[in-house]
Design an enzyme around this catalytic site. Structure first.
Site, short mmCIF file in Angstrom:
data_model
loop_
_atom_site.label_atom_id
_atom_site.label_comp_id
_atom_site.label_asym_id
_atom_site.label_seq_id
_atom_site.Cartn_x
_atom_site.Cartn_y
_atom_site.Cartn_z
N GLY A 18 65.04 63.38 61.92
CA GLY A 18 65.79 64.17 60.96
C GLY A 18 66.18 65.55 61.42
O GLY A 18 66.51 65.78 62.59
N ILE A 19 66.13 66.50 60.50
CA ILE A 19 66.55 67.86 60.78
C ILE A 19 65.67 68.49 61.86
O ILE A 19 66.17 69.19 62.74
CB ILE A 19 66.53 68.70 59.48
CG1 ILE A 19 67.64 68.24 58.54
CG2 ILE A 19 66.70 70.18 59.80
CD1 ILE A 19 67.60 68.89 57.16
N TYR A 154 59.09 69.89 43.97
CA TYR A 154 59.74 70.14 45.27
C TYR A 154 60.53 71.43 45.23
O TYR A 154 60.40 72.28 46.12
CB TYR A 154 60.65 68.96 45.61
CG TYR A 154 61.51 69.19 46.84
CD1 TYR A 154 60.96 69.13 48.11
CD2 TYR A 154 62.88 69.47 46.72
CE1 TYR A 154 61.74 69.34 49.23
CE2 TYR A 154 63.66 69.68 47.83
CZ TYR A 154 63.09 69.61 49.09
OH TYR A 154 63.87 69.84 50.21
#
Length: 264
Positions: A18-19, A154
């Site tokens: 991912g990132i 979150y």
């Protein structure tokens, strides 16, 4: 603009995919020696091997450690006591109705998303301050500004991360160390694709159609009107890690496709 990070040591948490992996690739392409940190040795080795095939300028190393725990952070610090660039990318998310979020859910979200970054920044920032150069980044989210009703815990953890980033920037004022938070929006990563695949199956549409539906229903203010790629997020992170970004600190830098309804 030529970004040159030769001779700089970088550390990226949550770097197996991912990132995080995209940031590691970008930093190494600019010449930094990059250490990938993750808790799964197999995924780490696979990620490192993939980067090495690209013949990037910087070297690639790995450290297996679960930095969502104090013990895991200490394991990392023993193996890599010094770094010039710290990318606090590790993070988790889950869609849970507010009234079903337990105390344990809250504590896990804060432990992973916030305290891991607190512990690592507390250690590495001291050395950066002494050397009068360093870059610390917190990979936050547009959800810190636009708290999503489907995962309040979150959003709160990311909002707290931005408070941490701004506060640490003040602590390190005038030191040559910059501290910034990066705010991605919906990004086409392995985790996002998995989530979209599940939603798509439930609604009988393709994954690409589900992405459009998700944006229309959950992020209707998006100006990009598509999911970003991990490389698009990483491009900003690499710039912020560079010498060219030496006057950028204490900032919340958005790469969220214009979702946040604000001109500042």
């Amino acid at each position: 603009m030529q970004i040159d990070l030769t001779a700089k040591q970088a550390l990226v948490t949550g770097a197996s995919a991912g990132i995080g992996l995209a940031i590691a690739k970008g930093l190494a392409a600019a010449g930094a020696d990059v250490t990938l940190v993750g808790r799964d040795s197999g995924r780490l080795d696979q990620a490192a091997a993939a980067l090495r095939t690209l013949n990037l300028k910087g070297d690639i190393a790995t450290v297996e450690a679960d930095v969502s725990t104090a013990e895991g952070c200490n394991q990392l610090l023993v193996q890599l006591p010094v770094t010039d660039i710290l990318i606090n990318n590790l993070g988790i998310y889950s869609a849970v109705p507010f009234f079903e979020i337990s105390d344990d859910d809250w504590l896990q979200m804060l432990e992973v998303n916030l305290l891991s970054a607190v512990r690592l920044s507390r250690h590495y920032a001291k050395g950066m301050q002494q050397r009068c150069w360093g870059r610390i980044q917190f990979i936050s989210s547009e959800s810190a500004l636009n708290i999503p009703a489907e995962m309040v815990h979150y959003g709160v953890s990311k909002a707290a991360m931005q408070g941490l980033s701004r506060g640490l920037a003040k602590v390190l004022a005038g030191s040559g160390v910059t501290v910034n938070s990066i705010l991605p929006g919906p990004t086409r990563t392995e985790g996002a694709i998995k989530m979209m695949t599940g939603l798509a199956a439930g609604r009988g549409v393709s994954v690409s159609e589900m992405e459009k539906l998700f944006l229309a229903e959950n992020r209707p203010s998006s100006l990009l009107q598509r999911f970003a790629t991990a490389d698009e997020v990483a491009n900003l992170c690499v710039y912020v890690a560079s010498e060219q970004a030496s006057a950028t600190t204490g900032a919340a830098l958005r790469v969220e496709g214009g979702i946040v309804e604000s001109i500042v």
